[in-house]
Design a protein around this motif. Structure first.
Motif: not given
Length: 81
Positions: A81, A74-75, A77-79
């Motif tokens: 974007r 999840l982290l 994928d967050q970075h």
């Protein structure tokens, strides 16, 4: 100086002859051990408890590892974007 000293007589000493008394004295009496049912039950219960604790630790370790992998993905994928 360091030479061995040999005996004066060239004949070896007589070998030890085993007798019946030597064989009987070699045996030791076995101590009597009495095990009660309470002791057996305590050992069994202790084994079950320790096994359950070990299983709980293993399940916890697997769940923490799965949670770490999910959080990492999840982290990541967050970075991106």
């Amino acid at each position: 100086m360091f030479l061995p000293k040999y005996p004066d007589s060239p004949t070896p000493p007589p070998a030890h002859v085993h007798t019946v008394a030597d064989q009987v004295s070699a045996r030791r009496p076995v101590p009597q051990i009495s095990v009660s049912t309470g002791a057996v039950a305590a050992v069994l219960v202790g084994g079950v408890v320790l096994t359950a604790l070990l299983a709980a630790v293993a399940v916890t370790a697997v769940s923490v590892a799965v949670a770490a992998v999910v959080l990492r993905s999840l982290l990541r994928d967050q970075h991106r974007r």
